[in-house]
Design a protein around this motif. Structure first.
Motif, PDB file in Angstrom:
ATOM      1  N   THR A 103       0.739  -1.258  -0.016  1.00  7.25           N
ATOM      2  CA  THR A 103       0.130  -0.013  -0.026  1.00  7.25           C
ATOM      3  C   THR A 103       0.826   1.159  -0.115  1.00  7.25           C
ATOM      4  O   THR A 103       0.590   2.294  -0.706  1.00  7.25           O
ATOM      5  CB  THR A 103      -0.760  -0.058   1.107  1.00  7.25           C
ATOM      6  N   MET A 104       1.990   1.154   0.788  1.00  6.01           N
ATOM      7  CA  MET A 104       2.789   2.412   0.889  1.00  6.01           C
ATOM      8  C   MET A 104       3.315   2.529  -0.582  1.00  6.01           C
ATOM      9  O   MET A 104       3.528   3.737  -0.931  1.00  6.01           O
ATOM     10  CB  MET A 104       4.182   2.196   1.656  1.00  6.01           C
ATOM     11  N   GLY A 105       3.644   1.476  -1.406  1.00  9.22           N
ATOM     12  CA  GLY A 105       4.297   1.716  -2.713  1.00  9.22           C
ATOM     13  C   GLY A 105       3.219   2.552  -3.637  1.00  9.22           C
ATOM     14  O   GLY A 105       3.739   3.349  -4.343  1.00  9.22           O
ATOM     15  N   ILE A 148       9.612   7.516   0.882  1.00  7.32           N
ATOM     16  CA  ILE A 148       8.576   7.236   1.477  1.00  7.32           C
ATOM     17  C   ILE A 148       8.537   8.338   2.872  1.00  7.32           C
ATOM     18  O   ILE A 148       9.103   8.050   3.689  1.00  7.32           O
ATOM     19  CB  ILE A 148       8.470   5.823   1.875  1.00  7.32           C
ATOM     20  N   PRO A 149       7.313   9.140   2.535  1.00  8.95           N
ATOM     21  CA  PRO A 149       7.236  10.130   3.736  1.00  8.95           C
ATOM     22  C   PRO A 149       6.739   9.227   4.935  1.00  8.95           C
ATOM     23  O   PRO A 149       6.010   8.401   4.888  1.00  8.95           O
ATOM     24  CB  PRO A 149       6.245  11.028   3.165  1.00  8.95           C
ATOM     25  N   GLN A 150       6.856   9.978   6.081  1.00 12.47           N
ATOM     26  CA  GLN A 150       6.724   9.368   7.467  1.00 12.47           C
ATOM     27  C   GLN A 150       5.282   9.002   7.490  1.00 12.47           C
ATOM     28  O   GLN A 150       4.889   8.143   8.031  1.00 12.47           O
ATOM     29  CB  GLN A 150       7.444   9.894   8.459  1.00 12.47           C
ATOM     30  N   TRP A 151       4.390  10.160   7.019  1.00 10.52           N
ATOM     31  CA  TRP A 151       3.035  10.038   7.120  1.00 10.52           C
ATOM     32  C   TRP A 151       2.578   8.668   6.533  1.00 10.52           C
ATOM     33  O   TRP A 151       1.357   8.077   6.755  1.00 10.52           O
ATOM     34  CB  TRP A 151       2.446  11.329   6.863  1.00 10.52           C
ATOM     35  N   VAL A 152       3.075   8.393   5.367  1.00  8.80           N
ATOM     36  CA  VAL A 152       2.823   7.208   4.435  1.00  8.80           C
ATOM     37  C   VAL A 152       2.971   5.976   5.413  1.00  8.80           C
ATOM     38  O   VAL A 152       1.983   4.874   5.318  1.00  8.80           O
ATOM     39  CB  VAL A 152       3.577   7.244   3.349  1.00  8.80           C
TER      40      VAL A 152
END
Length: 335
Positions: A197-199, A217-221
């Motif tokens: 999902t992050m991808g 990848i931002p931390q909020w992701v």
């Protein structure tokens, strides 16, 4: 609010819904064996699985980068966001269909199939077929085979090592050990499935023009994906839990421990060594079959296993077909 931002937010929302369905669809991966052997109560098992998924999400960076940057090559622009949106909707729909029938199909391959199907029919961008072959299709075939063989061998090793043990004491000991193996499985599920999902989210941010690449990848992701997967896991997927925990084979604590240990090890190896986004569902199910076969081949309910294999085979093309339909329906919204 710009059209690009609206489109990106729509894709992120769809990705979070997929993440949630992935959680309740694949909750069985982490807890079915522990619940069926009564090593853990259902709610305790679900809570532990949710926490494990949350932790594992922060350890799946390599898998997320493969999904975000390695599967499809899309140009920056709103039409590309429409492709991602349709692909995710196809995966969500297939997850719901297989959940309804209690079939432990792969959420991962549903997502990949949806993304590939929408990209092909849109004729925008291209599919990186080499990566699809080496990182998706080959592991899709090999991971169940490896899980089956290792499950059988590991269980044979346990039976030999504890052949003189007292059955009652061994069962109690393996029930305690299952707490550890189930936690390993839950973390492994987070490493693999939250990362996918992050991808998708970072791919949406890139194609929407909000970041320079599809690998950062931002931390909020991390937090959003981990939270939604954990929330979905905690709601449970009892139809599939019953299939994995009881319908394939009647598991004891030792068998449950063996299946979870083997499956989680395969998940970690593929994520951290091969950077391959494999299916947790395929891996744990095949490990259960391998472990069960040590009793006798007839102990495994092969008719149920056959239905599961059919679901495995059809997942990628079925999700791709659904994504094609969703693409044509939603395309006017992404122009």
């Amino acid at each position: 609010m710009s059209p690009e931002l609206v489109a990106v937010l729509a894709v992120i929302l769809a990705a979070m819904v997929f993440d949630y369905t992935n959680g309740f669809h694949d909750a069985a991966n982490a807890i079915a064996t522990s619940v069926s052997t009564r090593a853990l109560t259902p709610r305790v098992a679900l809570a532990m699985a949710a926490v494990g998924n949350f932790v594992g999400a922060h350890l799946g960076t390599n898998v997320a980068k493969t999904v975000g940057d390695g599967l499809v090559d899309l140009p920056i622009g709103i039409p590309s966001l429409g492709i991602i949106f349709a692909g995710v909707l196809g995966a969500i729909t297939w997850n719901l269909v297989t959940w309804y029938f209690g079939l432990p199909s792969s959420s991962s391959h549903a997502l990949f199939g949806g993304l590939v199907g929408a990209t092909v029919v849109a004729s925008i961008g291209s599919v990186q077929w080499t990566t699809i072959l080496t990182k998706v299709l080959v592991p899709m075939v090999l991971s169940p085979v490896v899980g089956l063989i290792l499950g059988f061998l590991f269980m044979v090793g346990l039976m030999w090592a504890f052949r003189r043990g007292h059955p009652g004491k061994l069962n109690r000991g393996f029930r305690h050990a299952q707490t550890v193996s189930a936690a390993m499985m839950a973390i492994g599920h987070g490493v693999q499935d939250a990362a996918k999902t992050m991808g998708i989210v970072v791919l949406a941010l890139y194609t929407g023009g909000f970041q320079d690449n599809a690998t950062d990848i931002p931390q909020w992701v991390y937090w959003a994906s981990a939270t939604m997967l954990a929330a979905g896991t905690y709601t449970g997927g009892w139809r599939i839990i019953r299939t994995l925990g009881r319908k394939i084979i009647d598991l004891g604590p030792a068998e449950g421990f063996a299946a979870e240990t083997v499956a989680s090890s395969v998940l970690y190896f593929n994520a951290w060594v091969l950077n391959a986004p494999i299916s947790t569902t395929h891996t744990i199910t095949s490990a259960i079959m391998g472990v069960g076969a040590t009793k006798r081949l007839s102990a495994v309910r092969w008719n149920v296993a056959g239905n599961i294999v059919i679901a495995w085979i059809t997942t990628f093309p079925a999700a791709a077909l659904l994504a094609c339909i969703f693409y044509f329906v939603t395309r006017p919204l992404f122009v």
